[in-house]
Scaffold this active site. Sequence first.
Site, PDB file in Angstrom:
ATOM      1  N   HIS A 122       0.851  -1.190   0.000  1.00  0.00           N
ATOM      2  CA  HIS A 122       0.000   0.000   0.000  1.00  0.00           C
ATOM      3  C   HIS A 122       0.890   1.245   0.000  1.00  0.00           C
ATOM      4  O   HIS A 122       2.023   1.207   0.498  1.00  0.00           O
ATOM      5  CB  HIS A 122      -0.839  -0.045   1.287  1.00  0.00           C
ATOM      6  CG  HIS A 122      -1.927   0.954   1.361  1.00  0.00           C
ATOM      7  ND1 HIS A 122      -1.732   2.248   1.785  1.00  0.00           N
ATOM      8  CD2 HIS A 122      -3.248   0.844   1.097  1.00  0.00           C
ATOM      9  CE1 HIS A 122      -2.885   2.887   1.774  1.00  0.00           C
ATOM     10  NE2 HIS A 122      -3.826   2.071   1.360  1.00  0.00           N
ATOM     11  N   ASP A 199       2.988  -4.415   8.024  1.00  0.00           N
ATOM     12  CA  ASP A 199       1.743  -3.671   7.838  1.00  0.00           C
ATOM     13  C   ASP A 199       0.598  -4.674   8.055  1.00  0.00           C
ATOM     14  O   ASP A 199       0.337  -5.524   7.201  1.00  0.00           O
ATOM     15  CB  ASP A 199       1.734  -3.095   6.412  1.00  0.00           C
ATOM     16  CG  ASP A 199       0.425  -2.409   6.068  1.00  0.00           C
ATOM     17  OD1 ASP A 199      -0.517  -2.461   6.887  1.00  0.00           O
ATOM     18  OD2 ASP A 199       0.350  -1.824   4.969  1.00  0.00           O
ATOM     19  N   GLN A 202      -4.477  -5.276   6.884  1.00  0.00           N
ATOM     20  CA  GLN A 202      -5.429  -6.239   6.311  1.00  0.00           C
ATOM     21  C   GLN A 202      -5.324  -7.620   6.961  1.00  0.00           C
ATOM     22  O   GLN A 202      -5.943  -8.570   6.485  1.00  0.00           O
ATOM     23  CB  GLN A 202      -5.212  -6.372   4.794  1.00  0.00           C
ATOM     24  CG  GLN A 202      -5.382  -5.086   4.007  1.00  0.00           C
ATOM     25  CD  GLN A 202      -6.839  -4.600   3.959  1.00  0.00           C
ATOM     26  OE1 GLN A 202      -7.771  -5.303   4.339  1.00  0.00           O
ATOM     27  NE2 GLN A 202      -7.031  -3.373   3.505  1.00  0.00           N
ATOM     28  N   LYS A 225     -10.729  -0.566  10.290  1.00  0.00           N
ATOM     29  CA  LYS A 225     -10.830  -1.780   9.456  1.00  0.00           C
ATOM     30  C   LYS A 225     -11.187  -2.995  10.299  1.00  0.00           C
ATOM     31  O   LYS A 225     -11.176  -4.125   9.822  1.00  0.00           O
ATOM     32  CB  LYS A 225      -9.506  -2.029   8.724  1.00  0.00           C
ATOM     33  CG  LYS A 225      -9.198  -0.949   7.669  1.00  0.00           C
ATOM     34  CD  LYS A 225      -7.953  -1.304   6.894  1.00  0.00           C
ATOM     35  CE  LYS A 225      -7.354  -0.130   6.158  1.00  0.00           C
ATOM     36  NZ  LYS A 225      -8.033   0.204   4.917  1.00  0.00           N
ATOM     37  N   CYS A 362      -4.825   2.236  -3.870  1.00  0.00           N
ATOM     38  CA  CYS A 362      -3.649   2.774  -3.159  1.00  0.00           C
ATOM     39  C   CYS A 362      -2.428   1.876  -3.276  1.00  0.00           C
ATOM     40  O   CYS A 362      -1.514   1.960  -2.453  1.00  0.00           O
ATOM     41  CB  CYS A 362      -3.932   3.028  -1.680  1.00  0.00           C
ATOM     42  SG  CYS A 362      -5.168   4.263  -1.407  1.00  0.00           S
TER      43      CYS A 362
HETATM   44  N1  PMP Z   1      -1.897  -0.686   4.507  1.00  0.00           N
HETATM   45  C1  PMP Z   1      -2.815  -1.447   3.913  1.00  0.00           C
HETATM   46  C2  PMP Z   1      -2.444  -2.820   3.429  1.00  0.00           C
HETATM   47  C3  PMP Z   1      -4.110  -0.950   3.742  1.00  0.00           C
HETATM   48  O1  PMP Z   1      -5.020  -1.703   3.141  1.00  0.00           O
HETATM   49  C4  PMP Z   1      -4.415   0.353   4.207  1.00  0.00           C
HETATM   50  C5  PMP Z   1      -5.790   0.949   4.017  1.00  0.00           C
HETATM   51  N2  PMP Z   1      -6.375   0.719   2.791  1.00  0.00           N
HETATM   52  C6  PMP Z   1      -3.414   1.086   4.829  1.00  0.00           C
HETATM   53  C7  PMP Z   1      -2.166   0.531   4.967  1.00  0.00           C
HETATM   54  C8  PMP Z   1      -3.662   2.462   5.346  1.00  0.00           C
HETATM   55  O2  PMP Z   1      -4.605   2.430   6.382  1.00  0.00           O
HETATM   56  P1  PMP Z   1      -5.253   3.757   6.954  1.00  0.00           P
HETATM   57  O3  PMP Z   1      -5.857   4.454   5.778  1.00  0.00           O
HETATM   58  O4  PMP Z   1      -6.266   3.281   7.931  1.00  0.00           O
HETATM   59  O5  PMP Z   1      -4.153   4.539   7.570  1.00  0.00           O
END
Ligand code: PMP
Length: 408
Positions: A122, A199, A202, A225, A362
């Site tokens: 991401h 990270d 997910q 999430k 993203c």
């Molecule tokens: N890492 C991953 C794998 C994600 O899916 C996301 C959110 N889509 C993020 C980081 C960022 O999370 P947040 O927008 O809650 O900061």
Amino acid sequence: MLDVEKIRQDFPMLNGTTMHGKPLIYFDNGATTLKPQCVIDAVCDYLTNYSGNAHRGDYDLSHDVDTRFEHTRDLVAKLINCDRKEVVYTYGSTDSLNLVAFGYGALHLQKDDEVLLTVAEHASNTLPWFEVCQQTGSVINYIDLDNEGRLTIENVKKAITDKTKIISIAQVTNVLGYDGPIKEICKLAHDRGIIVCVDGAQSVPHQSVDVKDLDVDFLAFSGHKMCGPTGVGILYGKYDLLQETSPTRLGGGSNSRYNSCGSVKLKNAPTKFEAGTPNIEGVIGLGAAIEYLMQIGMDNIHEQELKLRAYAIKKMQELDNLEIYNPNGQGAIAFNIKGVFSQDAASLFNTYGIAVRAGQHCAKILDEFLNVSQTLRVSFYFYNTFDEIDQFIEVCKKGDDFLYAFFG
Ligand code: PMP
């Protein structure tokens, strides 16, 4: 076996209708999840009955806030199996990953050191490292994915050099949804003095994650999430590493003293990272969400989601108008309706009350691997049903007939 019908009663948004007058079929849980009533109630309770500041006052109200605010730290520690002092409240995964990159990476990386990522990361696990590497003269290298898009221990071995200092990877990626061999990677990395930042945006919401068993150095995840409020997240770090990490924000609450000459004595981790008034209702809501998830059981949640995914993949594979990019993953399903622009397809699903994600999600360098610039993504949570998947499949079947659906 989860009693999904009963669970669904807990979610007000699953018991209403969308703008289109149809019940909501929410398949964008990778973006954010719906909130159960207990989380809404916990947030409202704080706002209605005891909305004082945290760690500031010496009166009863303040004590109440502190108790509940800190209780979430215990719950997080229980959820991921760590010590409460290794739990840092942040504003989300992005904030947590930035803290690792700028608070730990910027301090420890030197010219020509290497940071390993994958192209499936991401943006929040890519852009902070780009910036820190630029500032420190260190270099980003990518661990190759295998031909399905998986992260394998063999490829991690191939990517590591004696200059590698940090590996920062998702446990489960947000588009391809593969579960990386984190435990093996940590073992390999630690034998060579390399730090592993995971990270968990997910993974933590969907499965049991035990930081001690995995032996990760840092783990980032977001409250929203996992049934919690937005604007709150967690950074787990091994205590010694947190002590070696600099806060990226300074201010009230994080210091034990300072004087007019600029001499500052910071508090220990995790308090030194939590300057300023935090998202108190967010933290309290996250606590309620964790209690809710733990009551259902992370293993039960995971098992249910794997069943939903397997069912969806089987049904999707029966259609010849779909291109599926990760049939064997475990998280999100990335696909396209052949010949249909993903955003047009998402609009079609929307007219049936089905929320799916379209675009690059993203993960903007993943197209270098997928050779496709945009995909549709469905991502389930334990409150989704097989019946919802059947309805989704019916819309998939309409496929490139979507113009007819709009105007016919
Ligand atoms: N890492 C991953 C794998 C994600 O899916 C996301 C959110 N889509 C993020 C980081 C960022 O999370 P947040 O927008 O809650 O900061």
